[in-house]
Scaffold this motif. Structure first.
Motif, short mmCIF file in Angstrom:
data_model
loop_
_atom_site.label_atom_id
_atom_site.label_comp_id
_atom_site.label_asym_id
_atom_site.label_seq_id
_atom_site.Cartn_x
_atom_site.Cartn_y
_atom_site.Cartn_z
N GLY A 171 39.03 28.60 40.53
CA GLY A 171 37.95 28.41 41.49
C GLY A 171 36.79 29.29 41.08
N ALA B 201 45.73 24.61 37.80
CA ALA B 201 45.31 24.67 39.21
C ALA B 201 46.29 23.82 39.99
CB ALA B 201 43.89 24.17 39.37
N ILE C 152 44.14 32.82 43.10
CA ILE C 152 44.38 31.86 44.19
C ILE C 152 44.33 32.61 45.52
CG2 ILE C 152 45.80 30.43 42.66
CD1 ILE C 152 48.28 31.58 43.95
N THR D 299 30.46 34.84 45.90
CA THR D 299 29.41 34.06 46.54
C THR D 299 30.11 33.24 47.62
OG1 THR D 299 29.60 31.99 45.32
CG2 THR D 299 28.31 33.75 44.27
P1 NAP Z 1 38.46 29.05 45.18
O1 NAP Z 1 37.17 28.89 44.50
O2 NAP Z 1 38.68 28.35 46.48
O3 NAP Z 1 39.64 28.63 44.17
C1 NAP Z 1 40.98 28.77 44.54
C2 NAP Z 1 41.90 28.28 43.46
O4 NAP Z 1 43.24 28.51 43.91
C3 NAP Z 1 41.78 26.80 43.13
O5 NAP Z 1 41.97 26.60 41.75
C4 NAP Z 1 42.93 26.20 43.92
O6 NAP Z 1 43.44 25.04 43.30
C5 NAP Z 1 43.96 27.27 43.87
N1 NAP Z 1 44.87 27.24 45.02
C6 NAP Z 1 44.53 27.12 46.31
N2 NAP Z 1 45.61 27.17 47.09
C7 NAP Z 1 46.67 27.31 46.28
C8 NAP Z 1 48.06 27.39 46.47
N3 NAP Z 1 48.59 27.33 47.71
N4 NAP Z 1 48.85 27.54 45.39
C9 NAP Z 1 48.32 27.58 44.15
N5 NAP Z 1 47.01 27.51 43.91
C10 NAP Z 1 46.19 27.37 44.95
O7 NAP Z 1 38.79 30.58 45.47
P2 NAP Z 1 38.15 31.92 44.85
O8 NAP Z 1 36.91 32.23 45.60
O9 NAP Z 1 38.13 31.83 43.37
O10 NAP Z 1 39.24 32.98 45.35
C11 NAP Z 1 40.43 33.18 44.64
C12 NAP Z 1 40.96 34.56 44.98
O11 NAP Z 1 39.93 35.52 44.68
C13 NAP Z 1 41.33 34.77 46.45
O12 NAP Z 1 42.52 35.50 46.53
C14 NAP Z 1 40.19 35.61 46.99
O13 NAP Z 1 40.65 36.47 48.02
C15 NAP Z 1 39.75 36.38 45.77
N6 NAP Z 1 38.33 36.78 45.77
C16 NAP Z 1 37.36 35.90 46.18
C17 NAP Z 1 36.05 36.30 46.21
C18 NAP Z 1 34.98 35.37 46.70
O14 NAP Z 1 33.90 35.82 47.09
N7 NAP Z 1 35.20 34.05 46.69
C19 NAP Z 1 35.70 37.57 45.75
C20 NAP Z 1 36.69 38.42 45.27
C21 NAP Z 1 38.01 38.02 45.29
P3 NAP Z 1 42.90 23.58 43.74
O15 NAP Z 1 41.43 23.58 43.51
O16 NAP Z 1 43.63 22.68 42.83
O17 NAP Z 1 43.27 23.43 45.19
#
Ligand code: NAP
Length: 323
Positions: free
Chosen positions: A17, A40, A76, A131
């Motif tokens: 993601g 993914a 994830i 973001t």
């Molecule tokens: P994202 O853009 O929504 O991407 C999430 C990814 O995880 C996608 O590839 C999704 O696959 C996969 N996924 C979702 N549910 C899953 C499950 N139950 N089992 C296996 N894979 C799953 O999320 P992101 O923003 O990159 O966030 C990912 C992690 O980074 C989270 O733990 C979050 O707390 C952390 N984080 C996020 C931010 C932020 O601002 N966004 C900042 C720092 C840390 P599909 O697309 O195939 O569903």
């Protein structure tokens, strides 16, 4: 950042993601890995990862992805980290470093650590950068530049493995800090989780004003409210998991917040301008401190990406992460 030699042979990204794809972009840009294998959960995302050319190889299962990888990063939602750790455990290469990027660390350590086989180094991490966008299209190589990446290695973790991962994050542009998962969760509860909860609340409150939302609130959404709507557009799955996983720390900080809100409410009711002025003066100094340590810019934000970012269509990163 200056060393062009690959630091890892094979990087496995589980989840592509915002964070996973940003790691892929940045690792490639700085030649930090010889190859990237990605997977993914859904076929649609895997297909998109192929189309975007984010990895050298895209595989269907998490177990396949980690085979032969010397660095595995699980990107994830935090609630899914435990089951995924159980799924990959048997296929991890001896000596591999396994990490994650979850916004909560206590629950991730509790859920993942028991599955880690002997000889594998588990070094949890949280890049405090993000973001409101999600998915494989939303990533960009500059996301981590000048942002903190917090490592929370369990006691007894091999120091060389911790340093290798720290060097990797520094090469992606981040500044690295190490702390306990509990301390991380308390700090992030106030700097990131509570602000997101407030944004989610305030945007919901405005929405409940019905006809106002359709007209004035949107029409005149200047600075404050517009910023809240951006934060409140963050991924619902990710943030649901954050609040479930960091319940205690968030409730503690929410209690303190409610007390302070009551003080300001009382000051407004009583017409106590002195209290309001003193409070706003203190918070202004905090904002200036944040700007002076380089965690945000003093330049006005009119919704444009900052000048330091070379490509215009990219979303603007914000300091609270996400976080
Ligand atoms: P994202 O853009 O929504 O991407 C999430 C990814 O995880 C996608 O590839 C999704 O696959 C996969 N996924 C979702 N549910 C899953 C499950 N139950 N089992 C296996 N894979 C799953 O999320 P992101 O923003 O990159 O966030 C990912 C992690 O980074 C989270 O733990 C979050 O707390 C952390 N984080 C996020 C931010 C932020 O601002 N966004 C900042 C720092 C840390 P599909 O697309 O195939 O569903």
């Amino acid at each position: 950042m200056t060393d062009a030699k690959p630091r890892f042979d094979r990087l496995a990204l589980i989840g592509v993601g915002l964070i996973g794809s940003s790691i892929a972009h940045a690792a490639r840009r700085h030649s930090l890995v010889r190859s990237i294998v990605a997977t993914a959960r859904t076929a649609a995302t895997r297909k998109r990862v192929v189309e975007l050319g984010l990895a050298d190889e895209v595989v269907e299962t998490n177990a396949e992805a980690v085979r032969g990888a010397d660095l595995v990063i699980v990107c994830i939602p935090v609630g899914a980290c435990g089951p995924v750790a159980a799924e990959i455990a048997r296929d991890l290469k001896p000596g591999a470093i396994v990490s994650d990027v979850g916004s909560v660390k206590g629950s991730v350590v509790k859920d993942m650590a028991p599955h880690m086989p002997a000889g594998v180094h588990f070094v949890p991490a949280h890049p405090v950068a993000g973001t409101e966008h999600s998915g494989p299209d939303s990533g960009f190589a500059e996301l981590f530049i000048n942002r903190w990446c917090i490592l929370t290695p369990p006691p007894g973790t091999d120091a060389k493995a911790v340093e290798r991962l720290a060097a990797f994050w520094r090469a992606l542009g981040a500044k690295v800090e190490t702390m306990s998962p509990e301390h991380h969760d308390l700090v992030l509860a106030v700097t990131s989780h509570l602000p997101h909860l407030i944004a989610y609340t305030i945007v919901g409150t405005a929405d409940e004003l019905g006809e106002v939302t359709e007209s004035e609130v949107l029409q005149f959404s200047a600075g404050g409210f517009r910023d809240f709507t951006r934060i409140a557009a963050s991924d619902p799955t990710m943030w649901r998991d954050v609040f479930l996983a960091n319940k205690d720390a968030v409730l503690e900080m929410l209690g303190a917040f409610q007390e302070d809100l009551s003080k300001l409410t009382r000051a407004i009711r009583r017409g106590d301008g002195e209290t309001l002025f003193e409070h706003f003066t203190r918070t202004r100094a905090i904002r200036r401190g944040i700007v002076s340590i380089g965690q945000d810019s003093a330049a006005p934000d009119f919704g444009r990406p900052p000048a330091t970012m070379p490509t215009t269509p990219l979303p603007r990163p914000y300091a609270s992460g996400e976080e």
